[in-house]
Design an enzyme around this catalytic site. Structure first.
Site, PDB file in Angstrom:
ATOM      1  N   ARG A  48       0.837  -1.649   0.398  1.00  0.00           N
ATOM      2  CA  ARG A  48      -0.328   0.011   0.100  1.00  0.00           C
ATOM      3  C   ARG A  48       1.154   1.572   0.284  1.00  0.00           C
ATOM      4  O   ARG A  48       1.771   1.454   0.439  1.00  0.00           O
ATOM      5  CB  ARG A  48      -1.119  -0.170   1.021  1.00  0.00           C
ATOM      6  N   ARG A 104       2.833   3.667   4.117  1.00  0.00           N
ATOM      7  CA  ARG A 104       2.064   4.664   6.040  1.00  0.00           C
ATOM      8  C   ARG A 104       3.008   3.907   7.191  1.00  0.00           C
ATOM      9  O   ARG A 104       3.446   2.516   7.097  1.00  0.00           O
ATOM     10  CB  ARG A 104       0.230   3.824   5.787  1.00  0.00           C
ATOM     11  N   ARG A 109      -2.439  -4.299  14.571  1.00  0.00           N
ATOM     12  CA  ARG A 109      -3.690  -4.140  14.132  1.00  0.00           C
ATOM     13  C   ARG A 109      -4.234  -5.471  13.920  1.00  0.00           C
ATOM     14  O   ARG A 109      -5.491  -5.132  14.439  1.00  0.00           O
ATOM     15  CB  ARG A 109      -3.045  -3.080  13.356  1.00  0.00           C
TER      16      ARG A 109
HETATM   17  P1  AMP Z   1      -7.034   2.855   9.403  1.00  0.00           P
HETATM   18  O1  AMP Z   1      -7.068   4.143   8.522  1.00  0.00           O
HETATM   19  O2  AMP Z   1      -8.738   2.578   9.976  1.00  0.00           O
HETATM   20  O3  AMP Z   1      -6.442   1.346   9.366  1.00  0.00           O
HETATM   21  O4  AMP Z   1      -6.941   3.141  11.046  1.00  0.00           O
HETATM   22  C1  AMP Z   1      -5.716   4.067  11.103  1.00  0.00           C
HETATM   23  C2  AMP Z   1      -5.331   3.933  12.665  1.00  0.00           C
HETATM   24  O5  AMP Z   1      -6.376   5.200  13.607  1.00  0.00           O
HETATM   25  C3  AMP Z   1      -5.271   2.711  13.768  1.00  0.00           C
HETATM   26  O6  AMP Z   1      -4.614   1.876  14.022  1.00  0.00           O
HETATM   27  C4  AMP Z   1      -6.561   3.335  15.740  1.00  0.00           C
HETATM   28  O7  AMP Z   1      -5.331   3.922  15.977  1.00  0.00           O
HETATM   29  C5  AMP Z   1      -6.732   4.370  14.787  1.00  0.00           C
HETATM   30  N1  AMP Z   1      -8.156   4.229  14.498  1.00  0.00           N
HETATM   31  C6  AMP Z   1      -9.031   4.791  13.400  1.00  0.00           C
HETATM   32  N2  AMP Z   1     -10.559   4.326  13.897  1.00  0.00           N
HETATM   33  C7  AMP Z   1     -10.515   4.314  14.557  1.00  0.00           C
HETATM   34  C8  AMP Z   1     -11.142   4.273  15.267  1.00  0.00           C
HETATM   35  N3  AMP Z   1     -12.844   3.694  15.058  1.00  0.00           N
HETATM   36  N4  AMP Z   1     -11.689   3.823  16.962  1.00  0.00           N
HETATM   37  C9  AMP Z   1     -10.248   3.707  17.799  1.00  0.00           C
HETATM   38  N5  AMP Z   1      -9.345   3.898  17.123  1.00  0.00           N
HETATM   39  C10 AMP Z   1      -8.825   4.350  15.775  1.00  0.00           C
END
Ligand code: AMP
Length: 223
Positions: free
Chosen positions: A127, A162, A173
């Site tokens: 990615r 990222r 994750r």
């Molecule tokens: P993502 O881009 O959706 O993979 O999110 C990246 C990071 O943002 C995650 O690993 C969390 O640390 C934080 N994050 C995103 N969405 C949430 C959520 N709904 N609740 C808690 N942390 C979030």
């Protein structure tokens, strides 16, 4: 139309969300993008969230719930929205239900991107994202290349990997996803809004599946 995309990191939620939101004329609300933008700007929420994001763990519910409630209260979300990566815990889902109940609204669909782990790992390791956090367009080294190598098609900014897509944090994750987010599959199954789709499908065929399904939801709503 009120839609949620649920599924592991690397399932293709963001890639589909950009396309579906544009096709439907509804805002694409990605909590990951919101939090990365906040972290880059150095705002209070961003400073609080950054440590969790850097470790690959979830930002505390109260922080994310507050940010999403503020976002959903804006006029462009009144008639519909696409939530990508939210809710990720049962308390977040309950908070969303409460907001919707106050607005006398309900979710039309929760698409669950069921995706094998090897696909997820392959997708995350290739990615690339736009370094301009308010653009946040997503590419892939093999399957979704930009027109010009290393440059965003949409805004011309350089692309980057990222920080949380490295092997160690992907493991964290995925384990966080299994523990804290998978209970939402049963939660939305009970509500009758869950629709599993295959996250491993190619972009355009999967978008067509989702669009066709949403058309049936619209028909029922107007029947
Ligand atoms: P993502 O881009 O959706 O993979 O999110 C990246 C990071 O943002 C995650 O690993 C969390 O640390 C934080 N994050 C995103 N969405 C949430 C959520 N709904 N609740 C808690 N942390 C979030």
């Amino acid at each position: 139309m009120r839609v949620v995309f649920l599924g592991p990191p690397g399932a293709g939620k963001g890639t589909q969300a950009v396309r579906l939101a544009a096709a439907r004329g509804i805002p694409h609300i990605s909590t990951g993008n919101m939090l990365r933008e906040a972290a880059a700007s150095g705002s209070a929420i961003g400073r609080e969230a950054k440590g969790y994001m850097d470790r690959g763990t979830l930002v505390p519910d109260e922080v994310v719930i507050r940010a999403v409630e503020e976002r959903l209260s804006r006029p462009d979300a009144a008639a519909g929205f696409l939530l990508d990566g939210y809710p990720r815990t049962v308390p977040q889902a309950q908070a969303l239900d409460a907001v919707l109940a106050r607005a006398r609204a309900r979710l039309d669909r929760v698409y669950y991107f069921a995706t094998p782990e090897d696909v997820v790992v392959r997708r995350l390791s290739g990615r690339r994202t736009c370094s301009n956090k308010s653009c946040a367009a997503v590419y892939h080294l093999q399957t979704l290349r930009p027109k010009k190598q290393g440059v965003c098609d949409t805004c011309g900014s350089p692309l980057e990997g990222r920080a949380d897509d490295d092997e160690e944090r992907v493991k964290t994750r995925l384990s966080v996803y299994h523990k804290q987010t998978t209970p939402l599959i049963a939660y939305y199954q009970r509500q009758g809004t869950l629709k599993p789709v295959e996250g491993a499908m190619d972009i355009e065929p999967l978008l067509a599946v989702i669009q066709a399904d949403l058309a049936t939801v619209g028909e029922k709503a107007h029947a």
